[in-house]
Design an enzyme around this catalytic site. Structure first.
Site, mmCIF file in Angstrom:
data_model
loop_
_atom_site.group_PDB
_atom_site.id
_atom_site.type_symbol
_atom_site.label_atom_id
_atom_site.label_comp_id
_atom_site.label_asym_id
_atom_site.label_seq_id
_atom_site.Cartn_x
_atom_site.Cartn_y
_atom_site.Cartn_z
ATOM 1 N N VAL A 56 -1.412 12.248 -9.294
ATOM 2 C CA VAL A 56 -1.806 12.657 -7.944
ATOM 3 C C VAL A 56 -0.971 13.832 -7.438
ATOM 4 O O VAL A 56 -1.507 14.833 -6.972
ATOM 5 C CB VAL A 56 -1.726 11.460 -6.969
ATOM 6 C CG1 VAL A 56 -2.143 11.886 -5.561
ATOM 7 C CG2 VAL A 56 -2.622 10.316 -7.459
ATOM 8 N N LYS A 91 1.247 4.527 8.599
ATOM 9 C CA LYS A 91 1.612 5.905 8.946
ATOM 10 C C LYS A 91 0.470 6.863 8.634
ATOM 11 O O LYS A 91 0.160 7.761 9.420
ATOM 12 C CB LYS A 91 2.862 6.307 8.162
ATOM 13 C CG LYS A 91 3.144 7.801 8.115
ATOM 14 C CD LYS A 91 4.253 8.120 7.137
ATOM 15 C CE LYS A 91 4.444 9.623 6.962
ATOM 16 N NZ LYS A 91 3.340 10.259 6.216
ATOM 17 N N ASN A 92 -0.163 6.684 7.466
ATOM 18 C CA ASN A 92 -1.191 7.634 7.021
ATOM 19 C C ASN A 92 -2.518 7.478 7.756
ATOM 20 O O ASN A 92 -3.441 8.260 7.541
ATOM 21 C CB ASN A 92 -1.413 7.499 5.511
ATOM 22 C CG ASN A 92 -0.252 8.069 4.716
ATOM 23 O OD1 ASN A 92 0.640 8.707 5.269
ATOM 24 N ND2 ASN A 92 -0.260 7.834 3.420
ATOM 25 N N ASP A 130 2.105 6.655 -3.765
ATOM 26 C CA ASP A 130 3.238 6.317 -2.901
ATOM 27 C C ASP A 130 3.893 4.982 -3.281
ATOM 28 O O ASP A 130 4.988 4.692 -2.813
ATOM 29 C CB ASP A 130 2.792 6.265 -1.440
ATOM 30 C CG ASP A 130 2.391 7.630 -0.917
ATOM 31 O OD1 ASP A 130 3.277 8.458 -0.683
ATOM 32 O OD2 ASP A 130 1.186 7.879 -0.769
ATOM 33 N N ARG A 187 2.781 18.243 8.652
ATOM 34 C CA ARG A 187 1.558 18.976 8.322
ATOM 35 C C ARG A 187 0.385 18.562 9.218
ATOM 36 O O ARG A 187 -0.736 19.017 9.017
ATOM 37 C CB ARG A 187 1.188 18.735 6.858
ATOM 38 C CG ARG A 187 2.133 19.456 5.900
ATOM 39 C CD ARG A 187 1.902 19.041 4.456
ATOM 40 N NE ARG A 187 2.770 19.811 3.590
ATOM 41 C CZ ARG A 187 2.398 20.927 2.957
ATOM 42 N NH1 ARG A 187 1.191 21.375 3.082
ATOM 43 N NH2 ARG A 187 3.254 21.579 2.189
ATOM 44 N N CYS A 247 6.846 17.013 2.965
ATOM 45 C CA CYS A 247 7.662 16.625 1.820
ATOM 46 C C CYS A 247 7.378 17.529 0.623
ATOM 47 O O CYS A 247 6.228 17.871 0.347
ATOM 48 C CB CYS A 247 7.370 15.168 1.434
ATOM 49 S SG CYS A 247 7.944 13.984 2.663
#
Length: 438
Positions: A333, A23-24, A311, A97, A121
């Site tokens: 983080v 996804k990232n 994550d 975003r 989020c």
């Protein structure tokens, strides 16, 4: 389909699932296609909502997108890029975003860009000022308006020298997507070097960019006048893979994650083994399983790559509620990532959060009054509860807790999970989970 799911826990998850592109990375590679004046093809694309959001934004700007959803292939032709209407951008962007990352490419292609108010989020500050400051250093003029932010580059964009106070992934992506066609040389110090960033660099190099990465987190970009398209296969989603691994551990299950790869997951695999989980690396994926017996408590600190990814933390914390002894997790983080533990406490977990830096070195949140350390005492049996998803990773963590708990839980707001986990209900079914999504 409703935005809730009923989960009856207590059944070990067993079976095989497939994880596709990260996804990232995938959404950023889609944005990169805007920079090219030819067609691009991206493979191994997951069916997640973020992909649909970026697809919509690209189409609003004149990109012709063909999506083979089943085959996981995106073809994007950016030959005729055009400006989009403010209201349309706002409607398509939703809580994402991603629009902030379109600014550099659009300034190069159109001379202007517009971004609406941004969501995402709620796990930390994540200010867009970082992004705007970077764009200003390249020569962009930022005009804040009631509907959002309008950017222009009256004199074009020129290379610059930037040192980040923290190796931010988003800021590094912004700089890469802006610098590759800026005039002159750009140097970024203290850059993020996550695998997804490196894969974005691979894509940009295929398009014609000149980018070097030094061992001391310095990235240098020599701007070029034009870029072409690319053909690329996305790297696997290491966050989703680790989430299913944590689910196997928490439910005493056995899951083979096809598409999981070892190099990007070394830090997770070490920790997984320390807790008491076992794994076997195969050519096409990794098998994660609970070998029986007790799980061990650990001391863990999240960090930027190559450290333990933030994550990965939330799903693993659920498994740590079943470990013997006191586990300490220090989040360095994102400052507000332990909000999800409140629901776990309601299900019977013993978790205490602290403002102090516990279990390691002091970090940038230590004096800022954020609950960014947690102590988990276990093992504690989890009881079913009624839960509302707070964010993407926290939501999947609550799903794991429901799968491990005794009784039937109701999890609300699971649409958030669709943002980053492809076909997660189908995967739950394949693993033998007992659930109903009305």
């Amino acid at each position: 389909m409703t935005d809730l799911i009923h989960v009856t826990g207590g059944t070990p998850l067993n079976g095989r699932i497939r994880v596709r592109g990260a996804k990232n990375f995938v959404s950023k590679a889609m944005v990169a296609s805007l920079l090219g004046d030819g067609p691009s093809e991206l493979r191994n694309v997951p069916l997640i909502r973020d992909v649909e959001i970026v697809k919509g934004l690209l189409e609003l700007h004149g990109v012709v997108v063909d999506h083979d959803r089943e085959g996981g292939v995106l073809r994007m032709d950016s030959t005729a890029v055009d400006s989009a209407h403010v209201a349309d951008i706002d409607a398509h962007a939703g809580s994402s975003r991603i629009p902030i990352l379109l600014c550099g490419p659009l300034l190069h292609r159109l001379g202007e860009a517009f971004i609406p108010d941004l969501g995402g989020c709620h796990i930390g500050d994540r200010p867009i000022n970082f992004h705007l400051d970077i764009l200003r250093k390249f020569g962009a003029v930022v005009d804040k308006r009631p509907q959002g932010i309008h950017l222009t580059a009256p004199n074009g964009l020129r290379g610059t020298k930037i040192e980040l106070p923290y190796p931010s992934v988003g800021a590094t992506e912004q700089l890469l997507l802006t610098a590759v066609r800026a005039e002159g040389v750009t140097e970024l110090s203290n850059a993020a070097i996550e695998p997804e960033i490196m894969d974005l660099i691979n894509v940009l190099q295929k398009m014609g960019a000149i980018i070097s990465v030094d061992t001391d987190r310095v990235i240098r970009i020599e701007g070029v006048k034009r870029l072409g398209g690319f053909r690329h296969t996305a790297l696997g989603d290491r966050i989703e893979a680790a989430s299913w691994a944590s689910a196997a551990l928490a439910t005493r299950g056995d899951i083979f994650v096809e598409g999981a790869t070892q190099p990007e997951m070394i830090a997770f695999l070490n920790t997984f083994r320390k807790v008491g989980g076992e794994f076997e690396v195969e050519d096409d994926g990794i098998r994660f399983y609970h070998p029986g017996g007790e799980l061990s408590s650990i001391v863990l600190e999240t960090d930027v790559h190559p450290g333990f990814m933030t994550d990965w933390q939330q799903p693993l914390v659920v498994a740590l509620t079943q470990a013997t002894g006191l586990s300490i997790v220090h989040e360095t983080v994102y400052e507000n990532r332990f909000g999800f533990t409140e629901a776990l406490r309601g299900m019977g977990a013993t978790i205490q959060v602290y403002r102090e830096c516990l279990g390691g070195l002091e970090c940038r949140f230590g004096q800022r009054n954020f609950h960014h350390s947690a102590v988990i005492s276990g093992p504690t049996p989890l009881e079913a509860g009624e839960i509302t998803v707070p964010d993407l990773r926290g939501g999947f963590s609550h799903l794991i807790a429901a799968l491990a708990a005794k009784g039937t839980s109701t999890v609300h707001g699971i649409g958030l999970i669709d943002r980053g986990y492809e076909n997660f209900t189908e995967k739950l079914a394949a693993l033998g989970a007992d659930f109903e999504r009305p």
